[in-house]
Design a protein around this motif. Structure first.
Motif, mmCIF file in Angstrom:
data_model
loop_
_atom_site.group_PDB
_atom_site.id
_atom_site.type_symbol
_atom_site.label_atom_id
_atom_site.label_comp_id
_atom_site.label_asym_id
_atom_site.label_seq_id
_atom_site.Cartn_x
_atom_site.Cartn_y
_atom_site.Cartn_z
ATOM 1 N N VAL A 46 6.926 0.870 -7.018
ATOM 2 C CA VAL A 46 6.529 -0.493 -6.657
ATOM 3 C C VAL A 46 5.313 -0.365 -5.765
ATOM 4 O O VAL A 46 5.018 0.733 -5.259
ATOM 5 N N CYS A 47 4.593 -1.463 -5.588
ATOM 6 C CA CYS A 47 3.649 -1.555 -4.473
ATOM 7 C C CYS A 47 4.052 -2.814 -3.728
ATOM 8 O O CYS A 47 3.846 -3.918 -4.219
ATOM 9 N N THR A 48 4.673 -2.645 -2.567
ATOM 10 C CA THR A 48 5.179 -3.824 -1.846
ATOM 11 C C THR A 48 4.032 -4.636 -1.256
ATOM 12 O O THR A 48 4.161 -5.836 -1.057
ATOM 13 N N LEU A 49 2.910 -3.983 -0.998
ATOM 14 C CA LEU A 49 1.793 -4.651 -0.317
ATOM 15 C C LEU A 49 0.963 -5.478 -1.293
ATOM 16 O O LEU A 49 0.574 -6.592 -1.007
ATOM 17 N N CYS A 50 0.682 -4.898 -2.459
ATOM 18 C CA CYS A 50 -0.151 -5.625 -3.431
ATOM 19 C C CYS A 50 0.265 -5.197 -4.840
ATOM 20 O O CYS A 50 1.332 -5.588 -5.297
ATOM 21 N N SER A 51 -0.519 -4.391 -5.518
ATOM 22 C CA SER A 51 -0.137 -4.044 -6.888
ATOM 23 C C SER A 51 -0.686 -2.672 -7.276
ATOM 24 O O SER A 51 -1.048 -2.462 -8.427
ATOM 25 N N CYS A 52 -0.769 -1.717 -6.325
ATOM 26 C CA CYS A 52 -1.282 -0.383 -6.625
ATOM 27 C C CYS A 52 -0.465 0.246 -7.754
ATOM 28 O O CYS A 52 0.760 0.105 -7.797
ATOM 29 N N TYR A 53 -1.156 0.944 -8.630
ATOM 30 C CA TYR A 53 -0.545 1.395 -9.886
ATOM 31 C C TYR A 53 -1.474 2.456 -10.460
ATOM 32 O O TYR A 53 -2.694 2.355 -10.300
#
Ligand code: FE
Length: 196
Positions: free
Chosen positions: A103-110
């Protein structure tokens, strides 16, 4: 969810305004931004991640290197885990006793270049907040149920470190070669919201 759409719309407007300003000042050509994005994402697809997994399933030495240094190991197959800047790729292995989810809880890192653009739900506020608090509940909604004895580990991505899940090789695939195994792996399996 509506908050997310609002934020996306605001961000889109800000990006468009910035693009327009850069074009007006002659700093970038009209098509430059599109070309950069197209180049960045060229060949980016979950099939890349699936190829990495198929290699790891069939080559124990490769798997060891992959778990030790993900970025270097995917580069062996010609893939790039990073973004604009070099990034650490940590590959986390599912076992009989541990199931991993990213997951990326802060934004959408992937790991975009390795897995292609992320699915819409990955960026949703609902997924990002709930998978941390109630991973089993979220996994159940994806049709994944795990034995009580399996520990679920949730990995929070960041600008510096991206994650990919190495799913367990399914039973009954012993006769399959590397090429055939690529087709067994799904995008959700690489995120951990699928078993494989
Ligand atoms: Fe992020």
């Amino acid at each position: 969810m509506s908050g997310d759409h609002h934020d996306d719309a605001l961000l889109s407007r800000q990006v468009r305004r910035l693009e327009t300003l850069l074009e007006e000042k002659g700093l970038v050509g009209r098509d430059t931004v599109d070309e950069v994005i197209d180049g960045f994402l060229a060949g980016a697809s979950p099939v890349n991640g699936a190829k990495v997994v198929a290699r790891a399933w069939t080559d124990p030495a490769y798997k060891a290197r992959l778990l030790e240094n993900g970025a270097a190991a995917v580069a062996e197959l010609g893939f790039d885990a990073g973004g604009v800047q070099p990034q650490r790729l940590r590959v986390v292995e599912n076992t009989e006793s541990v199931h991993n989810v990213i997951v990326c809880t802060l934004c959408s890192c992937y790991p975009l270049r390795l897995l292609g653009p992320s699915p819409g739900w990955y960026k949703s506020e609902a997924y990002r907040s709930r998978v941390v608090r109630d991973p089993r509940g979220v996994l159940a909604e994806f049709g994944v149920t795990l034995d009580d004895g399996v520990r679920v580990t949730v990995w929070d991505s960041s600008a510096e470190t991206r994650y990919m899940v190495l799913p367990r090789r399914p039973a009954g695939t012993g006769g399959m070669g590397e090429g055939e195994l690529v087709g067994v792996v799904s995008r959700n399996g690489l995120i951990g919201t699928g078993l494989v």
